[in-house]
Each structure stands twice: as structure tokens, then as C-alpha cells.
Scaffold this active site. Structure first.
Site, PDB file in Angstrom:
ATOM      1  N   TRP A 156      26.259  10.668  60.537  1.00 17.91           N
ATOM      2  CA  TRP A 156      27.277  10.119  59.843  1.00 17.91           C
ATOM      3  C   TRP A 156      28.736  10.921  59.769  1.00 17.91           C
ATOM      4  O   TRP A 156      29.496  10.451  59.688  1.00 17.91           O
ATOM      5  CB  TRP A 156      26.550   9.513  58.641  1.00 17.91           C
ATOM      6  N   ASP A 164      30.761  11.145  51.130  1.00 20.72           N
ATOM      7  CA  ASP A 164      29.907  10.149  51.406  1.00 20.72           C
ATOM      8  C   ASP A 164      28.750  10.330  50.610  1.00 20.72           C
ATOM      9  O   ASP A 164      28.005  11.019  50.906  1.00 20.72           O
ATOM     10  CB  ASP A 164      29.882   9.929  52.991  1.00 20.72           C
ATOM     11  N   LYS A 210      21.439   1.321  49.859  1.00 26.22           N
ATOM     12  CA  LYS A 210      20.166   2.353  49.765  1.00 26.22           C
ATOM     13  C   LYS A 210      19.921   2.412  48.172  1.00 26.22           C
ATOM     14  O   LYS A 210      18.626   2.442  48.138  1.00 26.22           O
ATOM     15  CB  LYS A 210      20.705   3.713  50.400  1.00 26.22           C
TER      16      LYS A 210
HETATM   17  C1  LIG Z   1      23.933   4.430  55.839  1.00 22.22           C
HETATM   18  C2  LIG Z   1      25.205   5.348  55.822  1.00 22.22           C
HETATM   19  C3  LIG Z   1      26.376   4.959  56.391  1.00 22.22           C
HETATM   20  C4  LIG Z   1      26.883   3.740  56.749  1.00 22.22           C
HETATM   21  O1  LIG Z   1      26.766   2.539  55.940  1.00 22.22           O
HETATM   22  P1  LIG Z   1      27.552   1.091  56.262  1.00 22.22           P
HETATM   23  O2  LIG Z   1      27.327   0.710  54.835  1.00 22.22           O
HETATM   24  O3  LIG Z   1      26.189   0.686  57.100  1.00 22.22           O
HETATM   25  O4  LIG Z   1      28.677   1.453  56.872  1.00 22.22           O
HETATM   26  C5  LIG Z   1      27.336   6.038  56.343  1.00 22.22           C
HETATM   27  N1  LIG Z   1      26.826   7.322  55.750  1.00 22.22           N
HETATM   28  C6  LIG Z   1      25.837   7.412  55.196  1.00 22.22           C
HETATM   29  C7  LIG Z   1      25.441   8.859  54.630  1.00 22.22           C
HETATM   30  C8  LIG Z   1      24.508   6.452  55.442  1.00 22.22           C
HETATM   31  O5  LIG Z   1      23.474   6.988  54.820  1.00 22.22           O
END
Ligand SMILES: *Cc1c(COP(=O)(O)O)cnc(C)c1O
Length: 353
Positions: A100, A166, A190
């Protein structure tokens, strides 16, 4: 027998919240009118937005000098909105902790030069980075919890440039000190609610007016709904946040997440069939990659678990193996059931050897 999903995202949501949503789906404020059909400019929807923001501010202790934005496009759109909106000298630093963070870097390259910082692992297995490497950049980006690799930062050194995080897979799952960050962003799917919603928590002094397409400017979204947001997802998220508050807040969630992940890690450490992929303090509280060490056997276990109502235990398509995600809404029984099924599989495969 209960069914559990260990999906990395969209992830498990509290059953009682989904039952409540189902019950009220056809009647939001008025008989015969659903939340899905309600205008985002109506007074009744504004109450949902206000309550959603208030609950998030309470849960994360977000001070007034931070704005909370409800966007679409997932965490992925933030990979470009961040450099687009925060650039000054067009130089950014990223700590490379996995897939990511690499994706975030790829998008940032469109807007400037990147300094790539590699994390280090200390004697206890904690993960951090060397702060002296961060120099003369507009911001430093970190991925707090690495959903695919199953690692997390255990220490973030003090730095005097804006820290961008993030937090897609650990927001509300562990305590964060918001004031240490310039921006915290997360896709909702999530730990917050259904997919289609992204939350951006941003310190107000970082928001600049720039020549950008309107939706892509943070300034457009401050203290207002700029365009039609993901109304249903916001409604559901508000109910999930109420559930988190009723459970005792983020502190309680973190305690339960430690308890759940400890159950699984302790078993993985003693097992003669499975082993954890990450060891030490840096292992994630929410995403646990593991393996038998044999691809065929991993796949056999995935099928074995599926037949017993345990879903989505396959690893990410880029790394393979197995992975269990234990987000806030996963009850302790879900972690215990997983261990029971792993143990039964271990016994059966021993006998057949
Ligand atoms: C799932 C995830 C993403 C991507 O998220 P989207 O909403 O599908 O764009 C980015 N960074 C992390 C750490 C993730 O777990």
C-alpha cells in the site's frame, strides 16, 4: 453453527448494526421513505452527518483545528489528493513498508520528487524509522498498519514536518494521537462501515487554495457537503460509530483487538502445522498473515475452513499464503473458532501423514 468472515475489506460489521439497518431500511424519517431515497440536502440527513462527525470527534479526540471530510474514491484517491493539495516545494518523503505504501508513492510521483525511507526493526521486533532522514520535504507519509504484510509501526519519532497517515486498516482499532498528524485518512470499509466512503481528518492550516479541479481540492469539502456523498454508507457508519461508543470506545476496541490477535498468534507460535509470517512487536492487531509453508496445504486449509463457515482466509493475491483479518466487529468467539478449526486441521493432517 455461526459463519465468520475474516475478509481484509470490505470487512465484518456488527450483526446488531446490520439488523438495525435492515429494520429501518424502508423507513428513515417518514413511513415509506428509505435513507437511500433521502436527499443529502435534507434536514434529516444533515442530522446523520452531524452525528457521524460528532461521534468520530469524540471517539478519536479530534480537536477543532482539524476538519473532517467525507469523500469517495477510497484511500486510493488520497494517494494523489495528498501530494496534489499539500505540495509546496514538490518534494515528499514516504516510509516504504509494503504494497500500500508503494501504491501511494506511485501516485505521488506525478506531483514531485520522492525521498524513500526504509523502516527498521529493533531488538523487540518493533518497527520505526530514522527521523534524521526526513529533510526539506513538504510532508512525510506513513502507512500505520500494513494490511497485506501484517505489520504496524510501534514507534513514530517526532518530526517537524506534517506527518500524513494512511490508517485504512487500523482506524478506530487502536488509539491514535490525532494531534501528532497533519492528515489521517482511511477507506471506511475495514473498521467504519460499508465501502464507498473515505474519511480524511486534516489540520486546517494545511488546507490551501490551489488551482485544482473542484472535487480534488480539500478546500471544497471543509464544513460542507460539496456534492452528493455516499449517503447510505454515511448512515451505516454513524450506526457503527454509535456501536463503538456503546462498547466503550477505541480503548476498549484496542484491548479486545489485542486479546483476539493474541489468541491467534499464541496458537500459531505453538502449532506444528501453521506458523505466523510476522513475529515481534510490529505484528498487526488487525491483519494476521500465516502459512503452513506449503501452498497446496494452505489451499486445502482455506477450503477446510470454508466448509466449516470460516470465510475469506486466503492471503492477498500478491503474496499468497493465508490471512485472518480481525477487525473491531469480529467477536472474540470468531478468533477462538478460527483457532479451534486450525487445531482440528492440524490433528487431521498429522493423522493422514
Ligand atoms: C485497503 C487499503 C487501501 C485501499 O483502500 P481503497 O479504499 O480500496 O482505495 C489503502 N491503504 C491501506 C492501508 C489499506 O488497507
Amino acid at each position: 453453527m455461526s459463519t465468520y468472515t475474516y475478509s481484509a475489506g470490505p470487512g465484518v460489521l456488527p450483526t446488531e448494526v446490520m439488523q438495525e439497518i435492515q429494520q429501518h431500511l424502508l423507513t428513515f424519517e417518514y413511513e415509506g421513505v428509505s435513507i437511500i431515497e433521502t436527499s443529502h440536502r435534507s434536514a434529516s440527513f444533515q442530522r446523520v452527518v452531524d452525528s457521524l462527525e460528532l461521534r468520530l470527534r469524540r471517539l478519536m479526540h479530534i480537536p477543532k483545528n482539524y476538519a473532517v471530510l467525507w469523500l469517495q474514491g477510497g484511500a486510493t484517491l488520497q494517494f494523489s489528493m495528498i501530494p496534489m493539495n499539500l505540495r509546496k516545494q514538490n518534494r515528499f518523503a514516504y516510509v516504504d513498508t509494503g504494497i500500500w505504501s508503494k501504491k501511494a508513492m506511485e501516485d505521488a510521483k506525478h506531483f514531485g520528487e520522492l525521498d524513500v525511507i526504509h523502516p527498521f526493526v529493533d531488538a523487540t521486533g518493533g518497527m520505526s524509522f530514522e527521523s534524521s532522514l526526513v529533510q526539506e520535504v513538504d510532508y512525510l507519509h506513513v502507512t500505520l498498519n500494513n494490511t497485506i504484510e501484517g505489520t504496524r509501526f510501534t514507534h513514530i519519532p517526532e518530526i517537524d514536518i506534517p506527518l500524513i497517515a494512511d490508517a485504512s486498516s487500523n482506524i478506530l482499532a487502536e488509539q491514535l494521537d490525532v494531534e501528532r498528524f497533519g492528515v489521517i485518512y482511511a477507506g471506511a470499509q475495514k473498521n467504519i462501515g460499508p465501502a464507498g466512503l473515505t474519511v480524511v481528518i486534516i489540520r486546517r492550516d494545511l488546507i490551501q487554495s490551489l488551482q485544482l479541479p473542484s472535487y480534488l481540492q480539500y478546500a471544497s469539502h471543509v464544513d460542507t457537503l460539496f456534492n452528493t456523498p455516499s449517503t447510505f454508507s454515511m448512515y451505516a457508519a454513524e450506526r457503527v460509530l454509535k456501536w463503538v461508543e456503546d462498547c466503550g470506545g477505541v480503548e476498549t476496541m484496542e484491548r479486545l483487538n489485542r486479546q483476539k490477535s493474541d489468541r491467534v498468534y499464541s496458537y500459531l507460535e505453538e502449532s506444528t502445522c501453521f506458523s505466523p509470517i510476522v513475529t515481534g512487536e510490529r505484528r498487526s492487531l488487525t491483519n494476521i498473515p500465516f502459512t503452513t509453508g506449503n501452498q497446496k496445504l494452505d489451499q486445502r486449509f482455506e477450503r477446510y475452513a470454508f466448509e466449516r463457515g470460516l470465510l475469506e482466509l486466503g492471503g492477498h493475491r500478491s503474496v499468497g499464503g493465508l490471512r485472518a483479518s480481525l477487525y473491531n466487529a469480529m467477536p472474540l468467539e470468531g478468533a477462538e473458532r478460527l483457532v479451534d478449526v486450525m487445531r482440528a486441521f492440524e490433528e487431521e493432517t498429522h493423522v493422514s501423514h
